[in-house]
Design a protein around this motif. Structure first.
Motif, mmCIF file in Angstrom:
data_model
loop_
_atom_site.group_PDB
_atom_site.id
_atom_site.type_symbol
_atom_site.label_atom_id
_atom_site.label_comp_id
_atom_site.label_asym_id
_atom_site.label_seq_id
_atom_site.Cartn_x
_atom_site.Cartn_y
_atom_site.Cartn_z
ATOM 1 N N ASP A 167 7.283 -47.253 -10.298
ATOM 2 C CA ASP A 167 7.908 -46.933 -9.020
ATOM 3 C C ASP A 167 9.365 -46.577 -9.265
ATOM 4 O O ASP A 167 10.116 -47.375 -9.835
ATOM 5 C CB ASP A 167 7.800 -48.164 -8.109
ATOM 6 C CG ASP A 167 8.240 -47.935 -6.686
ATOM 7 O OD1 ASP A 167 8.735 -46.832 -6.363
ATOM 8 O OD2 ASP A 167 8.096 -48.873 -5.877
ATOM 9 N N ALA A 168 9.784 -45.388 -8.838
ATOM 10 C CA ALA A 168 11.179 -44.981 -9.000
ATOM 11 C C ALA A 168 12.075 -45.579 -7.927
ATOM 12 O O ALA A 168 13.296 -45.509 -8.029
ATOM 13 C CB ALA A 168 11.291 -43.456 -8.986
ATOM 14 N N ASN A 169 11.490 -46.183 -6.920
ATOM 15 C CA ASN A 169 12.282 -46.836 -5.873
ATOM 16 C C ASN A 169 12.633 -48.249 -6.343
ATOM 17 O O ASN A 169 11.783 -49.134 -6.348
ATOM 18 C CB ASN A 169 11.483 -46.880 -4.569
ATOM 19 C CG ASN A 169 12.233 -47.562 -3.446
ATOM 20 O OD1 ASN A 169 13.357 -48.025 -3.606
ATOM 21 N ND2 ASN A 169 11.606 -47.623 -2.288
ATOM 22 N N VAL A 170 13.871 -48.452 -6.733
ATOM 23 C CA VAL A 170 14.286 -49.762 -7.245
ATOM 24 C C VAL A 170 14.981 -50.609 -6.182
ATOM 25 O O VAL A 170 15.411 -51.727 -6.458
ATOM 26 C CB VAL A 170 15.174 -49.636 -8.503
ATOM 27 C CG1 VAL A 170 14.392 -49.049 -9.663
ATOM 28 C CG2 VAL A 170 16.419 -48.823 -8.219
ATOM 29 N N LYS A 171 15.078 -50.067 -4.955
ATOM 30 C CA LYS A 171 15.631 -50.870 -3.863
ATOM 31 C C LYS A 171 14.640 -51.975 -3.525
ATOM 32 O O LYS A 171 13.434 -51.839 -3.743
ATOM 33 C CB LYS A 171 15.882 -50.003 -2.634
ATOM 34 C CG LYS A 171 16.970 -48.981 -2.840
ATOM 35 C CD LYS A 171 17.149 -48.141 -1.598
ATOM 36 C CE LYS A 171 18.198 -47.077 -1.840
ATOM 37 N NZ LYS A 171 18.258 -46.116 -0.744
ATOM 38 N N GLN A 172 15.145 -53.062 -2.976
ATOM 39 C CA GLN A 172 14.287 -54.192 -2.656
ATOM 40 C C GLN A 172 13.263 -53.783 -1.602
ATOM 41 O O GLN A 172 13.623 -53.314 -0.524
ATOM 42 C CB GLN A 172 15.124 -55.363 -2.165
ATOM 43 C CG GLN A 172 14.346 -56.628 -2.010
ATOM 44 C CD GLN A 172 15.246 -57.810 -1.667
ATOM 45 O OE1 GLN A 172 16.367 -57.638 -1.218
ATOM 46 N NE2 GLN A 172 14.739 -58.993 -1.876
ATOM 47 N N HIS A 173 11.996 -53.922 -1.933
ATOM 48 C CA HIS A 173 10.911 -53.644 -1.005
ATOM 49 C C HIS A 173 9.639 -54.309 -1.512
ATOM 50 O O HIS A 173 9.559 -54.729 -2.652
ATOM 51 C CB HIS A 173 10.703 -52.130 -0.815
ATOM 52 C CG HIS A 173 10.224 -51.411 -2.037
ATOM 53 N ND1 HIS A 173 11.031 -51.123 -3.100
ATOM 54 C CD2 HIS A 173 9.001 -50.915 -2.344
ATOM 55 C CE1 HIS A 173 10.333 -50.474 -4.018
ATOM 56 N NE2 HIS A 173 9.093 -50.340 -3.599
ATOM 57 N N SER A 174 8.661 -54.404 -0.631
ATOM 58 C CA SER A 174 7.369 -54.995 -0.972
ATOM 59 C C SER A 174 6.323 -53.890 -1.077
ATOM 60 O O SER A 174 6.604 -52.734 -0.780
ATOM 61 C CB SER A 174 6.951 -56.005 0.109
ATOM 62 O OG SER A 174 7.912 -57.027 0.213
ATOM 63 N N HIS A 175 5.139 -54.276 -1.503
ATOM 64 C CA HIS A 175 4.046 -53.314 -1.669
ATOM 65 C C HIS A 175 2.791 -53.824 -0.967
ATOM 66 O O HIS A 175 2.607 -55.027 -0.788
ATOM 67 C CB HIS A 175 3.740 -53.111 -3.157
ATOM 68 C CG HIS A 175 4.865 -52.487 -3.885
ATOM 69 N ND1 HIS A 175 5.803 -53.217 -4.591
ATOM 70 C CD2 HIS A 175 5.238 -51.194 -4.004
ATOM 71 C CE1 HIS A 175 6.691 -52.390 -5.115
ATOM 72 N NE2 HIS A 175 6.364 -51.168 -4.784
ATOM 73 N N LEU A 176 1.936 -52.867 -0.609
ATOM 74 C CA LEU A 176 0.620 -53.166 -0.075
ATOM 75 C C LEU A 176 -0.399 -52.554 -1.019
ATOM 76 O O LEU A 176 -0.247 -51.398 -1.429
ATOM 77 C CB LEU A 176 0.423 -52.556 1.323
ATOM 78 C CG LEU A 176 -1.024 -52.674 1.821
ATOM 79 C CD1 LEU A 176 -1.106 -53.617 2.986
ATOM 80 C CD2 LEU A 176 -1.615 -51.332 2.147
ATOM 81 N N ILE A 177 -1.410 -53.322 -1.376
ATOM 82 C CA ILE A 177 -2.531 -52.801 -2.158
ATOM 83 C C ILE A 177 -3.696 -52.675 -1.196
ATOM 84 O O ILE A 177 -4.112 -53.655 -0.575
ATOM 85 C CB ILE A 177 -2.885 -53.723 -3.334
ATOM 86 C CG1 ILE A 177 -1.683 -53.861 -4.268
ATOM 87 C CG2 ILE A 177 -4.107 -53.192 -4.075
ATOM 88 C CD1 ILE A 177 -1.862 -54.881 -5.359
ATOM 89 N N CYS A 178 -4.199 -51.445 -1.057
ATOM 90 C CA CYS A 178 -5.297 -51.195 -0.131
ATOM 91 C C CYS A 178 -6.597 -51.762 -0.704
ATOM 92 O O CYS A 178 -6.982 -51.445 -1.828
ATOM 93 C CB CYS A 178 -5.430 -49.698 0.142
ATOM 94 S SG CYS A 178 -6.747 -49.328 1.337
ATOM 95 N N SER A 179 -7.239 -52.588 0.089
ATOM 96 C CA SER A 179 -8.481 -53.220 -0.368
ATOM 97 C C SER A 179 -9.666 -52.255 -0.337
ATOM 98 O O SER A 179 -10.711 -52.550 -0.893
ATOM 99 C CB SER A 179 -8.789 -54.455 0.481
ATOM 100 O OG SER A 179 -8.833 -54.108 1.854
#
Length: 130
Positions: free
Chosen positions: A70-82
């Protein structure tokens, strides 16, 4: 750390900046190889690890056996699609501010960071379920 400039590394980084789907090293390799036909998967992986070490990208280990980047290094969360398995960025949530410090106060060890992953359906899968 002083690192020599590399056209291949720049191409890898620039490719990642265009993506929001958190590709694997193999996906990066297949795409950047079009510009650099002699590029090897090992070179891609070494450069991805170096970019991670330099703090220019994030390396995500989501439990599917492959590293994602991920090139976005700002603080954020992720969702993994089930359903489809995609990895999506979630917007920054103000309520999670100072989470490391809060956990450090209730944990006997030393918190050095965190990665927050949510599981559910991505926007595309939700649209397709209607």
């Amino acid at each position: 750390m002083i690192v020599k400039k590399s056209k291949q590394r720049d191409a890898i980084y620039n490719f990642l900046k265009t993506r929001v789907d958190h590709p694997t090293a193999e996906v990066v390799y297949l795409n950047v190889k079009q510009e650099f036909p002699k590029l090897s998967l090992g070179t891609v992986y070494r450069n991805l690890m170096l970019l991670t070490e330099l703090g220019q990208i994030q390396r995500l280990q989501i439990g599917d056996g492959s590293d994602h980047f991920d090139a976005n290094v700002k603080q954020h969360s992720h969702l993994i699609c089930s359903k489809c398995g995609c990895v999506c960025d979630l917007p920054y949530c103000e309520e999670l501010n100072n989470l490391d410090e809060k956990m450090d106060n209730i944990f006997q060890g030393k918190i050095q960071g965190h990665s927050l992953v949510f599981y559910g359906l991505c926007e595309e899968c939700c649209k397709n379920n209607q």
